[in-house]
Design a protein around this motif. Sequence first.
Motif, mmCIF file in Angstrom:
data_model
loop_
_atom_site.group_PDB
_atom_site.id
_atom_site.type_symbol
_atom_site.label_atom_id
_atom_site.label_comp_id
_atom_site.label_asym_id
_atom_site.label_seq_id
_atom_site.Cartn_x
_atom_site.Cartn_y
_atom_site.Cartn_z
ATOM 1 N N MET A 32 4.607 27.814 -10.952
ATOM 2 C CA MET A 32 3.971 26.893 -11.898
ATOM 3 C C MET A 32 4.189 25.479 -11.373
ATOM 4 O O MET A 32 5.325 25.027 -11.214
ATOM 5 C CB MET A 32 4.556 27.065 -13.296
ATOM 6 C CG MET A 32 4.295 28.441 -13.875
ATOM 7 S SD MET A 32 4.491 28.557 -15.670
ATOM 8 C CE MET A 32 6.224 28.195 -15.845
ATOM 9 N N SER A 38 3.892 17.796 -17.479
ATOM 10 C CA SER A 38 2.652 18.576 -17.584
ATOM 11 C C SER A 38 2.792 19.778 -18.509
ATOM 12 O O SER A 38 1.795 20.341 -18.954
ATOM 13 C CB SER A 38 2.206 19.048 -16.200
ATOM 14 O OG SER A 38 3.196 19.881 -15.604
ATOM 15 N N LYS A 40 5.000 22.541 -17.684
ATOM 16 C CA LYS A 40 5.383 23.758 -16.955
ATOM 17 C C LYS A 40 6.757 24.286 -17.363
ATOM 18 O O LYS A 40 6.933 25.502 -17.508
ATOM 19 C CB LYS A 40 5.301 23.530 -15.446
ATOM 20 C CG LYS A 40 6.118 22.379 -14.898
ATOM 21 C CD LYS A 40 5.806 22.128 -13.443
ATOM 22 C CE LYS A 40 6.713 21.065 -12.839
ATOM 23 N NZ LYS A 40 6.465 19.716 -13.451
ATOM 24 N N THR A 41 7.726 23.388 -17.569
ATOM 25 C CA THR A 41 9.054 23.844 -17.979
ATOM 26 C C THR A 41 9.030 24.393 -19.402
ATOM 27 O O THR A 41 9.698 25.395 -19.702
ATOM 28 C CB THR A 41 10.074 22.699 -17.866
ATOM 29 O OG1 THR A 41 10.164 22.291 -16.493
ATOM 30 C CG2 THR A 41 11.455 23.149 -18.326
ATOM 31 N N VAL A 186 9.216 27.514 -11.429
ATOM 32 C CA VAL A 186 8.771 26.160 -11.741
ATOM 33 C C VAL A 186 9.145 25.258 -10.576
ATOM 34 O O VAL A 186 10.294 25.264 -10.115
ATOM 35 C CB VAL A 186 9.412 25.637 -13.038
ATOM 36 C CG1 VAL A 186 9.346 24.109 -13.099
ATOM 37 C CG2 VAL A 186 8.698 26.201 -14.255
ATOM 38 N N ILE A 203 -0.791 23.180 -13.711
ATOM 39 C CA ILE A 203 -0.919 22.721 -15.085
ATOM 40 C C ILE A 203 -1.031 21.201 -15.099
ATOM 41 O O ILE A 203 -0.282 20.501 -14.416
ATOM 42 C CB ILE A 203 0.285 23.168 -15.934
ATOM 43 C CG1 ILE A 203 0.418 24.693 -15.913
ATOM 44 C CG2 ILE A 203 0.160 22.665 -17.369
ATOM 45 C CD1 ILE A 203 1.636 25.208 -16.654
#
Length: 250
Positions: A32, A38, A40-41, A186, A203
């Motif tokens: 990701m 954005s 992702k986490t 990630v 993302i």
Amino acid sequence: MLVLKKIRKQFDGKVVLNGIDVEIANGEIVSMLGPSGSGKTTLLNIILGLTSMDSGTIIFNDKDISKLSMKERGFNIVFQDYALFPNLNAYKNIIYGVKNRPDLISKEELDGLIDFLELEPHLSKQISQLSGGQKQRVALARTLATKPKILLLDEPLSALDGVIKETIKDRIKAITREYHLTTIIVTHDPEEALTMSDKVLIIDQGKVSQFGTPNQVIHQPQNNFVEEFILRQLRIKRDNIYNLFEGCHA
């Protein structure tokens, strides 16, 4: 297969994830990728079960796990800072999650895992005595000993560099093949994502900009953001390497 359907999440009125739809096949490595903020986490933590989603559905192997707890899902994560216990040696860190679960992994399996990660010479060492790459391998061993159904990695290479980074990168790929383990990573680094993964999920502002193979991302970017983000980040990395090289020879 892991299927994410219309995942949505907001914090304090700000939408962080807005309708994420993704299907990840068993045994795939998916990175990701996206800029800071954005989402992702947050998405990684939702998959893990650490963060709840506002709406959407998570299906794993044809079962709706949306409302299951993190423990019930059976996934596991290696955090960016490894989260190792400094008061325990490497071996005690590795067995921490399974020491009261003799049914989970046999001694032969554990020994095989330690051997696979080449950790046997370091088992008696304190965490402070280990290099960054060794700490990463201990963290991976501790997580893999619990036999997770999906392996989640949060910026696994960010604290490493040079040969150590390439070694751990190869090791992660070998782990997923050896154990046929679906792995979600990630990362903020396009080079890591493109060289480690079967698929890359990009993302931007909480939405999927592109989900495809590294080849598709590089040669068939679906929009200007994907093209500019990938090229810009790779250019920055190239320039940083060039500047470092020049500084060493100044």
